[in-house]
Write a protein that holds these residues in place. Structure first.
Motif, PDB file in Angstrom:
ATOM      1  N   PRO A  86      13.826   9.673  -5.999  1.00 28.38           N
ATOM      2  CA  PRO A  86      13.887   8.822  -4.811  1.00 28.38           C
ATOM      3  C   PRO A  86      12.523   8.264  -4.410  1.00 28.38           C
ATOM      4  N   ILE A  87      11.450   9.015  -4.670  1.00 25.49           N
ATOM      5  CA  ILE A  87      10.117   8.524  -4.316  1.00 25.49           C
ATOM      6  C   ILE A  87       9.744   7.334  -5.192  1.00 25.49           C
ATOM      7  N   CYS A  88      10.056   7.417  -6.481  1.00 25.19           N
ATOM      8  CA  CYS A  88       9.780   6.296  -7.386  1.00 25.19           C
ATOM      9  C   CYS A  88      10.609   5.064  -7.020  1.00 25.19           C
ATOM     10  N   LEU A  89      11.862   5.276  -6.672  1.00 21.19           N
ATOM     11  CA  LEU A  89      12.715   4.146  -6.270  1.00 21.19           C
ATOM     12  C   LEU A  89      12.167   3.472  -5.017  1.00 21.19           C
ATOM     13  N   LEU A  90      11.716   4.267  -4.047  1.00 22.59           N
ATOM     14  CA  LEU A  90      11.127   3.706  -2.830  1.00 22.59           C
ATOM     15  C   LEU A  90       9.831   2.960  -3.151  1.00 22.59           C
ATOM     16  N   SER A  91       9.059   3.496  -4.092  1.00 20.43           N
ATOM     17  CA  SER A  91       7.829   2.828  -4.511  1.00 20.43           C
ATOM     18  C   SER A  91       8.130   1.463  -5.129  1.00 20.43           C
ATOM     19  N   LEU A  92       9.187   1.384  -5.933  1.00 19.36           N
ATOM     20  CA  LEU A  92       9.576   0.101  -6.529  1.00 19.36           C
ATOM     21  C   LEU A  92      10.024  -0.904  -5.465  1.00 19.36           C
ATOM     22  N   MET A 105       0.829  -1.201   0.000  1.00 18.00           N
ATOM     23  CA  MET A 105       0.000   0.000   0.000  1.00 18.00           C
ATOM     24  C   MET A 105       0.870   1.260   0.000  1.00 18.00           C
ATOM     25  N   ILE A 106       2.014   1.200   0.686  1.00 20.83           N
ATOM     26  CA  ILE A 106       2.951   2.329   0.667  1.00 20.83           C
ATOM     27  C   ILE A 106       3.440   2.572  -0.758  1.00 20.83           C
ATOM     28  N   SER A 107       3.744   1.487  -1.475  1.00 20.68           N
ATOM     29  CA  SER A 107       4.200   1.603  -2.860  1.00 20.68           C
ATOM     30  C   SER A 107       3.158   2.296  -3.719  1.00 20.68           C
ATOM     31  N   ILE A 108       1.908   1.877  -3.562  1.00 18.63           N
ATOM     32  CA  ILE A 108       0.825   2.454  -4.361  1.00 18.63           C
ATOM     33  C   ILE A 108       0.652   3.935  -4.049  1.00 18.63           C
ATOM     34  N   VAL A 109       0.655   4.251  -2.753  1.00 15.95           N
ATOM     35  CA  VAL A 109       0.420   5.635  -2.330  1.00 15.95           C
ATOM     36  C   VAL A 109       1.534   6.552  -2.824  1.00 15.95           C
ATOM     37  N   LEU A 110       2.783   6.099  -2.729  1.00 10.12           N
ATOM     38  CA  LEU A 110       3.905   6.920  -3.191  1.00 10.12           C
ATOM     39  C   LEU A 110       3.819   7.174  -4.690  1.00 10.12           C
ATOM     40  N   ALA A 111       3.504   6.126  -5.445  1.00  9.16           N
ATOM     41  CA  ALA A 111       3.381   6.283  -6.897  1.00  9.16           C
ATOM     42  C   ALA A 111       2.250   7.238  -7.247  1.00  9.16           C
ATOM     43  N   MET A 112       1.132   7.090  -6.544  1.00  4.98           N
ATOM     44  CA  MET A 112      -0.008   7.959  -6.821  1.00  4.98           C
ATOM     45  C   MET A 112       0.295   9.403  -6.436  1.00  4.98           C
ATOM     46  N   LEU A 113       1.058   9.576  -5.352  1.00  5.48           N
ATOM     47  CA  LEU A 113       1.377  10.924  -4.884  1.00  5.48           C
ATOM     48  C   LEU A 113       2.196  11.688  -5.925  1.00  5.48           C
ATOM     49  N   VAL A 114       3.251  11.051  -6.472  1.00  2.00           N
ATOM     50  CA  VAL A 114       4.086  11.763  -7.441  1.00  2.00           C
ATOM     51  C   VAL A 114       3.344  11.982  -8.757  1.00  2.00           C
ATOM     52  N   ALA A 115       2.524  10.999  -9.166  1.00  7.53           N
ATOM     53  CA  ALA A 115       1.786  11.145 -10.424  1.00  7.53           C
ATOM     54  C   ALA A 115       0.747  12.256 -10.325  1.00  7.53           C
ATOM     55  N   SER A 116       0.069  12.353  -9.175  1.00  3.44           N
ATOM     56  CA  SER A 116      -0.949  13.392  -9.013  1.00  3.44           C
ATOM     57  C   SER A 116      -0.323  14.765  -8.822  1.00  3.44           C
ATOM     58  N   MET A 117       0.815  14.838  -8.106  1.00  8.25           N
ATOM     59  CA  MET A 117       1.482  16.117  -7.917  1.00  8.25           C
ATOM     60  C   MET A 117       1.966  16.693  -9.239  1.00  8.25           C
ATOM     61  N   PHE A 164       2.345  -2.336 -13.348  1.00  8.41           N
ATOM     62  CA  PHE A 164       2.509  -1.231 -12.409  1.00  8.41           C
ATOM     63  C   PHE A 164       3.984  -0.843 -12.274  1.00  8.41           C
ATOM     64  N   ALA A 165       4.861  -1.844 -12.156  1.00 12.03           N
ATOM     65  CA  ALA A 165       6.302  -1.581 -12.041  1.00 12.03           C
ATOM     66  C   ALA A 165       6.830  -0.906 -13.310  1.00 12.03           C
ATOM     67  N   PHE A 166       6.339  -1.329 -14.468  1.00  6.39           N
ATOM     68  CA  PHE A 166       6.738  -0.706 -15.727  1.00  6.39           C
ATOM     69  C   PHE A 166       6.371   0.774 -15.724  1.00  6.39           C
ATOM     70  N   GLY A 167       5.183   1.085 -15.237  1.00  8.15           N
ATOM     71  CA  GLY A 167       4.755   2.481 -15.173  1.00  8.15           C
ATOM     72  C   GLY A 167       5.634   3.318 -14.262  1.00  8.15           C
ATOM     73  N   ILE A 168       5.990   2.761 -13.097  1.00  9.64           N
ATOM     74  CA  ILE A 168       6.856   3.492 -12.162  1.00  9.64           C
ATOM     75  C   ILE A 168       8.211   3.788 -12.793  1.00  9.64           C
TER      76      ILE A 168
END
Length: 450
Positions: A167-173, A8-20, A73-77
């Motif tokens: 760094p946020i994307c790397l943490l999401s991965l 869930m942390i991975s999803i939230v981080l990815a969504m946060l950067v994409a929405s920002m 999902f990983a490809f998108g990140i």
């Protein structure tokens, strides 16, 4: 449970950067354009991201049904990370536009997965709470994006609005690694030609919302490709959009209702800050805070929405959501020069209640009424319908504002349009029928983490 949390942390981080990254450039683009030149491409830095994100989301959902959630999902990140790095290294406005498109493709592959994976991992009752948490992230990004953009421009460099994503994307991965799917993708061929036809058609229709000349040509070409796509899909054994899903009347009317509701009033958040700054003389920060009313209302109804679906069904909740939407339209029509922050906050709160109910119930419904191997495309197609509606609605509202003789006349005209649109959306909600809330196939496929 601990590993589920990391997913869930991975999803939230990815969504946060994409929405920002949909809004962070609003405050920084004047500085970027001044440094890079090419001011004639100013609007395309936004359009490139918006178009690619919108077009790719349903395609990503379908690919996740075929290849599995984790891989897509990983490809998108990874693609979003590469796009962010390239955007930060841009040496011209043309490069920035191209790299924003790359970034948008990555975002398109990321955006549907919070709802899709939540549908795999959680029961109906808990899904509303998860959707509320995701909404909180959208609200946080809407508040943080302009502040971060201003900070980076003033104290560092505009390039850091992109570098901060790395760094946020790397943490999401890394936090995605524990996610191991029990869901077995349905072995089938990929409808590449259908995907291309769909992408080209929708791209031309979206381009019609940003170009200033030859709009009719763009619209005709877009519609032509969509018509060709429809007839092509009817002959495919593994279509991009399964016809069995489209023929489901409940899903069809949910998508239409989502499109109409967003086309009517979801664009409000783009123009309310202008009213607060130009008429109510509120600061940039306070005009952003007013939009939190929408996020708060959204979260309040999202949390219990799953339980309400089991108790009341889809139809009643969607009708109530549309009634609330009409109510917010009435409040917006009454907006005048004497109204300030409090009135706008309450209005956005009511609108948040409406969209929170409509979105959460729509997402859960789109997941529950299809086979497990169609859940990805069904979820992402519902989100796509809403995104298309938003893009069209924002454009129409902008036309009302810019062509009016004065600002307040434009505001009244665009909200009159929104009110009429919300009435039409309400009428379509009565055509939605209740269906059983059990997942299709009787056995709900759970994705597990270890």
């Amino acid at each position: 449970m601990k590993s589920r949390t990391t997913v869930m942390i991975s999803i939230v981080l990815a969504m946060l950067v994409a929405s920002m990254d949909t809004t962070i450039m609003n405050t920084t683009m004047p500085v970027i354009a001044k440094e890079l030149g090419g001011f004639e491409l100013y609007a395309w830095t936004f359009a490139a991201y918006m178009i690619t994100t919108t077009v790719l989301s349903p395609i990503a959902g379908r690919l996740s049904d075929i290849f599995g959630r984790k891989k897509v999902f990983a490809f998108g990140i990874i693609l979003f990370l590469i796009g962010s790095l390239l955007c930060g290294m841009s040496q011209s406005m043309l490069q920035l536009v191209i790299f924003r498109a790359v970034q948008g493709i990555g975002a398109g592959f990321m955006m549907p997965f919070p709802a899709i994976i939540a549908g795999d991992l959680f029961s109906i009752e808990k899904r509303g709470k998860i959707q509320a948490f995701f909404t909180a992230m959208w609200g946080l990004s809407a508040l943080l994006a302009p502040l971060l953009g201003a900070f980076f421009v003033e104290y560092m460099s505009w390039r850091w609005i992109f570098y901060v994503n790395l760094p946020i994307c790397l943490l999401s991965l890394l936090t995605l690694l524990p996610y191991q799917e029990v869901y077995e993708p349905k072995k089938t061929s990929v409808d590449y030609i259908g995907a291309i036809l769909f992408a080209v058609g929708v791209s031309f229709l979206l381009l019609d919302t940003v170009v200033e000349k030859n709009q009719l040509i763009y619209a005709v070409v877009g519609i032509l490709f969509i018509v060709i796509f429809y007839f092509f899909e009817r002959k495919q054994t593994s279509p991009l959009v399964p016809l069995s899903m489209v023929s489901n009347k409940t899903i069809k009317w949910m998508n239409i209702n989502g499109f109409l509701g967003c086309a009517a009033l979801f664009g409000t958040s783009s123009y309310i800050p202008l009213f607060l700054q130009n008429v109510a003389h509120q600061s940039l920060f306070m005009s952003g805070v007013a939009l939190l009313g929408m996020a708060i209302g959204w979260m309040l109804v999202s949390v219990p929405a799953g339980k309400w679906i089991l108790k009341y069904g889809y139809r009643l909740l969607l009708i109530i959501g549309n009634v609330l939407l009409v109510g917010s339209g009435v409040l917006l029509m009454m907006l005048n020069q004497n109204h300030g922050f409090s009135y706008v906050f309450i209005t956005m709160f009511v609108q948040g209640l409406a969209f929170g109910l409509l979105s959460t119930v729509g997402v859960i419904g789109s997941q529950q009424m299809v086979e497990p191997h169609q859940k990805g495309i069904s979820t992402s197609f519902f989100m796509f319908s809403r995104n298309i509606g938003t893009a069209i609605g924002v454009t129409i509202m902008g036309a009302f504002l810019t062509k009016a003789p004065d600002f307040m006349t434009g505001i009244h005209n665009l909200f009159l349009y929104g009110f009429v649109g919300s009435i039409i959306a309400l009428l379509t909600s009565f055509l939605i029928k209740n269906e059983a809330t059990e997942e299709k196939g009787n056995v709900r496929v759970q994705n597990q983490v270890v």
